[in-house]
Write an enzyme that holds these catalytic residues in place. Structure first.
Site, PDB file in Angstrom:
ATOM      1  N   LYS A 205       0.796  -1.226   0.000  1.00 29.99           N
ATOM      2  CA  LYS A 205       0.000   0.000   0.000  1.00 29.99           C
ATOM      3  C   LYS A 205       0.832   1.281   0.000  1.00 29.99           C
ATOM      4  O   LYS A 205       0.378   2.322  -0.485  1.00 29.99           O
ATOM      5  CB  LYS A 205      -0.928   0.008   1.208  1.00 29.99           C
ATOM      6  CG  LYS A 205      -2.065  -0.992   1.141  1.00 29.99           C
ATOM      7  CD  LYS A 205      -3.129  -0.569   0.150  1.00 29.99           C
ATOM      8  CE  LYS A 205      -4.364  -1.441   0.255  1.00 29.99           C
ATOM      9  NZ  LYS A 205      -5.424  -1.014  -0.676  1.00 29.99           N
ATOM     10  N   SER A 461       0.695 -10.081  -0.728  1.00 28.62           N
ATOM     11  CA  SER A 461       0.518  -8.635  -0.618  1.00 28.62           C
ATOM     12  C   SER A 461       0.721  -8.051   0.760  1.00 28.62           C
ATOM     13  O   SER A 461       0.861  -6.830   0.894  1.00 28.62           O
ATOM     14  CB  SER A 461      -0.880  -8.256  -1.109  1.00 28.62           C
ATOM     15  OG  SER A 461      -1.871  -8.917  -0.331  1.00 28.62           O
TER      16      SER A 461
END
Length: 674
Positions: A205, A461
């Site tokens: 992110k 992720s």
């Protein structure tokens, strides 16, 4: 705000861009600037059919469009077959208004490993403008084409250009790509892990957050920024804000994992907890942005954020050791920013590579939206994979995914847990649930289609796992990896019946490890035993069930019932129900702990010394993974029988021990189970 090309001569940029075909548009249709034209009709749907089973919720599937975009037509065979679609009920639209109602996740179902269908031709119902900055009032951006700072004449080229120029490496790192030899051997394919869990803040992110905020002027950053996040985006924004010297207000749902909340505080972010879901926190953040004059930093639905996440795709193409044979890239899907960015880059340079999204079955908003050809809101979501637990995908993300990706695979919580364990075994890293989605999806897809010899990249992720969540992950992992099956057997409730069953069953399943046993005496004429076995292939469980049924022990496989995995195994037991119909107990119950080494056949050796005259009233065992395990054992027997039992256990050797509960433990057990 405008895209920045500073420091990169136009000639260099042009050389980096390949000669691109026209944007991916359905054949036989017209399009403006790479977007489907308005006025195209909603795909028709069949009428409702009856549910496959009364126990199942009403499910919906949508027909695959007859015309698919260039480069992905071959994926049609990998989505639902017509027979599979016909076996599932379809949504009756009743007009566009009916489609706007919130959906329950269980209303949309596809078989494990199958790709969700994609309606690429229907009008998405939101107009053609792809993007306009939050709170933008510039007159030039208010037209039908949206943000004037972005060149949408060829949106695929525009995204490729922006990913090449993205400002991410002033904060983010280029994460490594690691071989996964154990997972590769299991699946018969070359599996590569793109390790975004090793990124700053343990999540990808930060890439998008920095690229977005780095485009802002000092005047735009002066009032501070605001974002909504379940945790990982919050950390990225807090880190970037500290780096750029501005204030960040972070709105998080009250359900956000403590590990992520604490991390945001350490990074200097100001936290406001609001609502039970990400959607509620996001609604509040949008309102607060207008009140405070702060710029809202989207976690996914922004071209600058998408371009930042797209640098993951750029690194995949640069790092893959066998890029010419790279066939699949599996990407977790929440709001859609990561997969949109990766697809925008990879499809521009290697359109033959298949980009496949992975969602949890309880947070399947992208797969539903793609199948309907328009964004859909979920009425509820399962927050097990909290990093992707969103009710609605981003508008711009949906637009890109609808054109570029092959589809979405759905996986349940057990499959996700198994993937967490697989990656842990491979790397000694504990991924969060959302971070392991890609591995779970790749396993399901590759096995379903019997694919072997392919080169596959899975994007891991994130690794911001709440420690308390590990308990559930551990319970579900064996089932998800098909390494454990949970069975239920019925026996007559009579003296010695449990011992007879245990000894016979252990002989019938010889070579198959018993990993769990739960039994409690009943006042009914029959009793039920819940237990788990270790398996290598799915057929192992079926073989065991057949053998037990043929031997006169009615048995069923309940592995697929997630409620049994999460709850029932902890509820089996309770207060002894051996009072019969007279309310009297023939013999007192005594509870003991039996400790034995956790090695092959240790449980079998223990059960072999049990005498059928010793009435077992309680048996509770769960494989622990430690050097030794403990059975909680209840016996109804006279003192001399107990003495004989103690001697039998002692003869097994010093690794086995037999002792009664302590006085304190006995007192509390008496309150709840005796």
């Amino acid at each position: 705000m405008k895209f920045s090309f500073a420091g990169a001569p136009q000639s260099c940029i042009d050389r980096a861009l390949p000669t691109l075909p026209s944007p991916l548009i359905p054949r036989g249709t017209t399009a403006c600037r790479g977007r489907p034209c308005r006025g195209q009709s909603e795909a028709s749907r069949a009428s409702n059919h009856s549910s496959p089973s009364a126990a199942q919720s009403k499910r919906h599937s949508v027909a695959i469009p007859a015309v698919l975009p260039s480069g992905v037509a071959e994926a049609a065979a990998e989505t639902l077959t017509q027979a599979e679609q016909n076996s599932l009920p379809s949504a009756t639209t009743g007009g566009l208004a009916a489609l706007d109602a919130a959906w329950e996740p269980e209303e949309f179902w596809i078989p494990p490993g199958k790709l969700s269908p994609i309606d690429r031709t229907s009008d998405p119902g939101e107009g053609p403008a792809p993007f306009r900055c939050e709170g933008c009032t510039r007159p030039e951006c208010q037209g039908a084409t949206g943000c004037a700072a972005i060149d949408w004449d060829n949106w695929l080229t525009s995204y490729l250009r922006q990913i090449l120029l993205a400002r991410v490496y002033e904060v983010a790192i280029e994460t490594p790509m690691h071989e996964a030899p154990q997972i590769s051997a299991q699946l018969g394919n070359r599996i590569l892990l793109k390790r975004e869990d090793m990124q700053k803040c343990h999540s990808f992110k930060v890439r998008g957050a920095y690229n977005k905020m780095a485009q802002m002027t000092e005047e735009e950053r002066a009032p501070g920024v605001i974002c909504s996040s379940a945790g990982n985006h919050a950390q990225g924004v807090a880190l970037v804000a500290r780096t750029l010297g501005c204030n960040a207000l972070i709105c998080m749902p009250e359900s956000a994992p403590k590990i992520k909340v604490d991390a945001v505080r350490r990074l200097g972010g100001t936290i406001h907890l609001h609502g039970e879901s990400y959607t509620e926190a996001q609604t509040y953040a949008h309102a607060r942005a207008k009140t405070d004059g702060r710029l809202f930093i989207s976690a996914y639905d922004d071209p600058y954020t998408i371009a930042g996440q797209g640098t993951v795709g750029k690194e995949i193409m640069e790092q893959c050791p066998d890029v010419n044979n790279l066939t699949y890239v599996f990407v977790p899907v929440g709001g859609g920013g990561l997969i949109a960015g990766i697809a925008a880059y990879i499809k521009a340079v290697r359109p033959n590579i298949k980009i496949i999204g992975v969602e949890p079955t309880g947070a399947n908003t992208m797969s539903i939206s793609l199948s309907r050809g328009r964004r859909t809101t979920l009425a509820k979501i399962d927050v097990f994979a909290d990093g992707v637990a969103l009710k609605t995908v981003g508008r711009e993300c949906f637009r890109l995914c609808r054109e570029l990706i092959e589809g979405v695979v759905l996986v349940n919580n057990a499959a996700i847990s198994a993937a967490i364990r697989d990656v842990y075994d491979e790397t000694r890293t504990v991924l969060e649930a959302a971070g392991a989605l890609s591995v779970a999806g790749a396993r399901a897809y590759l096995k379903k289609h019997n694919i072997e010899g392919a080169t596959v990249v899975c994007v891991t992720s994130g690794a911001n796992m709440n420690f308390d969540r590990l308990r559930m992950v551990s319970e579900l992992a064996g089932v998800g990896a098909r390494r454990e099956a949970m069975l239920a057997t019925t026996i007559p409730e009579e003296r010695g019946a449990f011992v007879h069953f245990a000894q016979a069953a252990l002989e019938l399943v010889s070579g198959v490890p018993i990993t769990e046993v739960k039994y409690r005496i009943s006042a009914d004429p029959i009793a039920h035993i819940l237990y788990s076995i270790g398996i290598v292939e799915d057929e192992d469980a079926a073989t065991v069930v057949d053998r037990l049924n043929q031997a006169g022990f009615p048995t069923e496989n309940i592995t697929a019932i997630e409620e049994a995995q999460v709850h029932l195994r902890h509820l089996v037991g309770g207060r002894a129900r051996s009072f019969g119909f007279t309310g009297e107990v023939a013999e007192p119950e005594r509870i003991f702990q039996v400790e034995f080494p956790e090695v092959q056949s240790a449980l079998q050796r223990f059960m072999a010394v049990m005498d059928s005259s010793w009435n077992v009233s309680l048996f509770h065992y769960r494989q622990s993974g430690n050097r030794s395990s403990t059975i909680l054992l209840g016996l109804q027997a006279a003192d001399e029988a107990l003495d004989a039992f103690g001697k039998a256990v002692a003869e097994l050797g010093p690794d086995y021990s037999f002792r009664p509960l302590s006085d304190d433990a006995q007192a509390i057990f008496a309150k709840f189970i005796q």
